[in-house]
Write a protein that holds these residues in place. Structure first.
Motif: not given
Length: 1095
Positions: A194-199
């Motif tokens: 699972i990849l957490a992505v913050a933009d």
């Protein structure tokens, strides 16, 4: 959850990145163009590292802790060792934005504004790959197979270890939502990566390795600059433009703030395998926090509910160890549980659950009510129909619909609150205040009841099962126990942090403190054992203990308090304690103590518990005796002591109560004969003899037979001594006993003789029978042991035993194939019919089994037997002679048939008239021409060259033999041509090989003539002159015993030798006979033995 600042430092430049050494001892911080190395324990700066010429944007440590790397705006990457030495440097064409080590190898990914490079120590050069946009962040998967790149244009590119793009995630928002931080979940429990992505579109998103989004985007309301996971992936840290670090669940649910800062947070990371967090800010502040996760939980009897992962609630059944998880998507702030109710407080609501069923083991909860309202409270309690909120000094009672029904205002801060049960809607609450006041409140009553007031603040409270006693733990760690009704302080104990009454026993409580569990029963001294944690419940033998974040049910044997009651002979109270849970050994001890105290009811219950039927029978028998009026407690106690093995004490009590016989029986039954003798002293000799007999019985039973024999002999029990000796085969012991016995004691002597026979000692048996004078038994002994000489001698002296000897002897001979001797024995015994019957049976068997040669032999034996009977018995003479001829005929028939079985063709030639006879002859074994009977060889069954002749009347057998023996010499006869051979077993005629002249003027040949064609047989009858002319060598004579006449045969072919057996008078060709004799050493027909020396 709260954050405690451990240390803080401030650098002069912005902190863009930081990295922990994998063992957690050091913290590497990127500050300006330097790397700062801190000791994490106290925040000491170990060493600044210089190597870059411009701002350091990124830093990363290898998983094995041997190397770390830094990337700078000077476009270079430096590899450092754990000893803080730079060992390698390489460059890109643009400033380095991020670096990341493969978790399984030393492969390093370095990303710049225009490309990314993959370097490993095995490679000579860095392999670089161009990208379409600026790379802002990167992260490796747990297995090190894939690298995720976050782009400024909002795209996530997932590459393999060779840099090839495998997945491209194009997100909504595109370039307007540049990705600023990404991180893979490090948990190995997850099924997918699972990849957490913050933009900077102010969103937090989650993706699978395949590029598929998990759930929806989470709005953040700030620009995130960094995202990172806890070591096990259970929580996420996020920092950015909101100037604080926030804690999220792994699913993106915000849980709270860790630390508020005065500027943007550019980086935050968790110390490996711990709850410490390092934060780096725009203004150069470095903060190191410890996260303290408070335990949010609730307990009611054997159900324990606690918070897990900040948003979930797990309900655990402490007895069955069953667990059920109630998943939530919000922070759980408070939990309360009571009977079938469960209340969970979240930031904006309270959920009330109930069990599906009333089953005590049911673990399935469903939502009953939902109160959508924000509450601020210190403590939460749930009842059957209400929830109770505690706010400092105030208690509020709300219905499940959220309506406030009642409110109580206390004098001081509320430190402890607990539901103590009651009818639904009318439950009682136990409340402890900081000022030491303890109150009882009923939820349907606005007035609080003051139970008592003490001088110290309350930390923990509990009320006994019957609500008569109150236990309090105060702020001084003292456990105080009061009588609720009298307000009297019953006792107090130091070193307590929590207390709980046993729900099943009024007088037992336990308290914990100082690493020990203390159990107190009544006013007895405290029993201690080691235990970490807090006691929160006490049910039977189970103590519920909270240690750190886990609740466990500890099985505690109640042995110590039980023994305290036993010491004071309080058997009923001890039994109640034992029922809570003690070992089997404790139950036995309780049972024994109660039994010795003659508390039979308690003893019976305890023995029933351990299933000791022996003692239950004892108690039952004592109770029966008591019903019948017996009340001698000393006698009862003596029985108890005897059962317990306290035999001497039992004997003393038996004697004291006037029952010496019981003591004697006890010692005898226990085989304690020495003690029994001491107890008897110089008592009654009958008792002594009885004791010896019992001792002998015991010795026999325990396999001590020799001792038993000696004891039986001492007690005069000869038969038992003989039986043991005989069964063990002790012949010497038996003969010793037999010789000592008087001859009048016939039964034991007969038993001795029986065992001598059984043990194959006939000599001793004979001696014993002689001593008794039992001659018949002695005869039978000789017969059974086949000692025939002794038997014959005895029958000679005592003719009445003749039948008892000779009949078995004859049977034995017959069984051993000694038929001639058997017949003589039968004769001697006067059993001629038995002799004939045995032979007839043998003959019948031989015929049935096609043993025709044997049948012939047995018929011959039968014929001779009949001849013997005819000689001895004048009355049976005629009958026996008929049988003789009949059996002789059958013997010859079967002997012939034995040969016929082997030969296919026999053509008979009559030597009287020289006629060839057919094989099948209706006239029988006589010539069809002259009616002369054939004489057959008893071996080959060829017709022999013999002619039978008869004597004139007046010539006796003896005279005929004398005339033949005279043999008048004749001219030109066979001088010295014939040789006669005589022996005790055969009579033979042989012709000399040189014979060449044969003359035919023999007077006998003239007698052979007969009338041709006559149907009657004309026998050859000779007178004295013819007899005198015969040569002894030409004549064979069957010398039958009287009353039979002899038979005479004349040989007509002098060149063929014939032999006749002198026993059965059968004729053979001499060569055949001699061959058969050599093979079998006996006559082929009658089987008469022939010694080799005589052959």
């Amino acid at each position: 959850m709260r954050a405690a600042l451990t240390w803080r430092d401030k650098a002069e430049q912005c902190i863009y990145d930081l990295a922990f050494k994998p063992d957690g001892t050091q913290l590497i911080i990127a500050a300006g163009n330097r790397l700062l190395v801190y000791d994490t324990s106290d925040g000491t700066l170990i060493q600044p590292l210089k190597g870059h010429k411009d701002t350091v944007y990124c830093v990363a440590y290898a998983k094995d802790g041997k190397r770390f790397a830094s990337g700078s705006a000077d476009k270079s990457v430096i590899i450092w060792t754990s000893k803080l030495e730079g060992i390698l440097k390489y460059t890109h064409n643009d400033s380095i934005q991020c670096v990341s080590y493969n978790p399984l190898t030393h492969q390093l990914a370095s990303c710049s504004s225009s490309d990314f490079g993959l370097w490993s120590p095995e490679q000579k050069s860095v392999s670089k790959h161009k990208t379409s946009s600026k790379i802002t962040c990167c992260s490796w998967t747990n297995d090190g197979q894939y690298l995720a790149l976050g782009m400024f244009n909002g795209i996530v590119s997932i590459r393999n270890k060779n840099g090839e793009e495998k997945v491209k995630i194009e997100r909504t928002g595109g370039a307007s939502s540049p990705i600023w931080s990404i991180c893979w979940n490090p948990s190995r429990d997850e099924h997918n990566d699972i990849l957490a992505v913050a933009d900077w579109g102010q969103k937090l998103s989650f993706y699978q390795l395949s590029g598929k989004q998990i759930g929806k985007d989470r709005m953040l309301n700030f620009d995130p600059c960094c995202v990172s996971y806890f070591t096990k992936g259970e929580y996420i840290l996020l920092g950015g433009s909101d100037k604080q670090v926030s804690l999220f669940t792994k699913d993106g649910v915000r849980l709270g703030t860790i630390g508020e800062q005065s500027s943007w947070v550019w980086t935050c990371k968790v110390k490996p395998d711990s709850n410490y967090v390092a934060v780096g800010c725009q203004d150069g502040t470095i903060s190191f926090y410890q996260l303290i996760f408070s335990t949010v939980h609730g307990l009611y009897k054997d159900r324990y509910a606690y918070r897990d992962s900040m948003t979930d609630v797990i309900v655990q059944h402490l007895i069955t160890e069953q667990k059920v998880r109630i998943k939530g998507r919000e922070l759980v702030k408070k939990i309360a549980i009571y009977k079938n109710r469960l209340a969970i407080q979240m930031p904006e609501k309270i959920l009330i659950y109930e069990l599906y069923s009333d089953d005590s083991s049911d673990m399935y909860y469903r939502v009953k009510e939902k109160i959508v309202k924000k509450f601020e409270c210190n403590l939460l309690v749930v009842c059957s129909d209400h929830i109770i909120l505690c706010q400092e000094k105030r208690l509020q009672c709300l219905s499940f619909s959220g309506i406030k029904e009642r409110e109580w205002l206390m004098e001081s801060l509320i430190r402890y609150i607990k539901v103590i049960g009651g009818p639904p809607g009318r439950e009682g609450l136990l409340v402890g205040l900081k000022n030491g006041q303890i109150l009882k409140i009923f939820v349907d009553n606005v007035f609080a009841i003051v139970l008592l007031k003490q001088s110290t603040a309350v930390r923990c409270l509990d009320m006994s099962a019957s609500r008569n006693k109150l236990a309090v733990v105060d702020e001084n760690d003292t456990c105080l126990v009061y009588d609720i009704h009298t307000k009297e302080l019953l006792f107090q104990e130091p070193n307590a942090n929590s207390v709980a009454w046993n729900t099943q026993c009024e007088d037992m409580l336990c308290f914990s403190g100082g690493g020990y569990l203390n159990i107190k029963a009544s006013n007895f001294p405290v029993h201690q054992q080691k235990l970490q944690g807090f006691v929160v419940g006490y049910n039977g033998s189970k103590i519920f203990c909270l240690h750190v974040f886990s609740m466990s049910a500890v099985e505690v044997p109640q042995s110590a308090p039980m023994y305290q009651y036993l010491e004071r002979k309080m058997f009923k109270e001890a039994y109640q304690i034992a029922c809570l849970g003690v070992t089997d050994t404790d139950w036995k001890e309780l049972a024994m103590e109660a039994l010795e105290g003659l508390e039979f009811e308690t003893a019976k219950k305890a023995f029933t518990r351990v299933r000791d039927l022996r003692y239950l029978e004892l108690i039952s028998s004592i109770e029966e005796r008591k019903k019948h009026g017996e009340n001698n407690n000393e006698l009862f106690l003596a029985d108890v002591y005897a059962y317990q093995g306290k035999f001497h004490e039992a004997a003393k009590l038996y004697k004291k109560s006037g029952h010496e016989n019981l003591a004697l029986n006890m010692y005898s039954d226990l085989r304690m004969f020495d003690y029994a003798k001491d107890f008897l002293g110089s008592g009654d000799p009958k008792d002594t003899k009885m004791l010896i007999k019992k001792q002998a019985d015991w010795a026999k039973n325990i396999n001590e037979p020799k001792a038993a024999v000696e004891m039986y002999l001492s007690a005069g029990e000869h038969m038992k001594a003989i039986e043991i000796s005989g069964d063990h085969g002790w012949v010497d012991m038996l003969i010793e006993i037999a010789r000592k016995l008087d001859k009048a004691e016939r039964e034991p002597l007969s038993k001795c003789a029986f065992y001598f026979k059984k043990l194959d000692n006939p000599g001793y048996a004979a001696e014993t029978y002689m001593k008794v004078g039992d001659l018949k038994a002695l005869v039978h002994l000789h017969v059974e042991t086949h000692r025939w000489e002794e038997a014959f001698a005895l029958s000679e002296k005592h003719p009445e035993f003749k039948d008892d000897v000779y009949v078995p002897y004859a049977q034995w001979l017959a069984e051993n194939d000694r038929f001639e001797e058997a017949q003589k024995a039968f004769h001697k015994a006067g059993r001629q019919s038995e002799a004939v019957r045995v032979l007839e049976q043998l003959t019948h068997n031989a015929v049935v089994e096609s043993r025709f040669n044997d049948a012939a032999y047995y018929y011959w034996m039968l014929s001779m037997q009949c001849l013997d009977i005819a000689q001895e018995n004048e009355q049976q003479k005629t009958e026996m002679l008929q049988k003789f001829h009949h059996f002789q005929h059958l013997a010859e028939v079967y002997h012939v048939y034995h040969s016929i079985q082997r030969y296919t063709e026999l053509v008979p030639l009559c030597y009287r008239c020289s006629t060839n006879n057919p094989l099948l002859n209706n006239l029988g074994n006589v010539c069809i021409n002259c009616r002369q009977p054939f004489v057959f060889s008893a071996s080959s069954y060829e017709v022999l060259h013999l002619v039978e002749f008869y004597l004139e009347d007046g010539i006796t057998d003896e005279e005929a033999v004398a005339l033949i023996d005279l043999e008048v010499p004749r001219l030109n006869k066979r001088e010295n041509k014939w040789q006669e051979m005589m022996s005790d077993h055969a009579q033979s005629l042989r012709l000399d090989d040189n014979t060449d002249i044969i003359e035919d003027d023999d007077p006998f040949t003239a007698k052979l003539s007969f009338e041709q064609g006559g149907s009657e047989f004309v026998p050859v009858i000779v007178n004295r002159a013819v007899l005198q002319s015969m040569s002894r060598r030409d004549v064979l004579i069957k010398r039958w015993p009287k009353p039979l006449r002899w038979q005479y045969y004349r040989s007509l072919l002098p060149d063929a030798s014939i032999t006749m057996c002198p026993s059965c008078f059968q004729m053979f060709h001499t060569e055949d006979y001699e061959l058969l004799v050599l093979q079998h050493s006996c006559c082929p027909f009658c089987r008469r033995r022939i010694d080799e020396s005589n052959q």
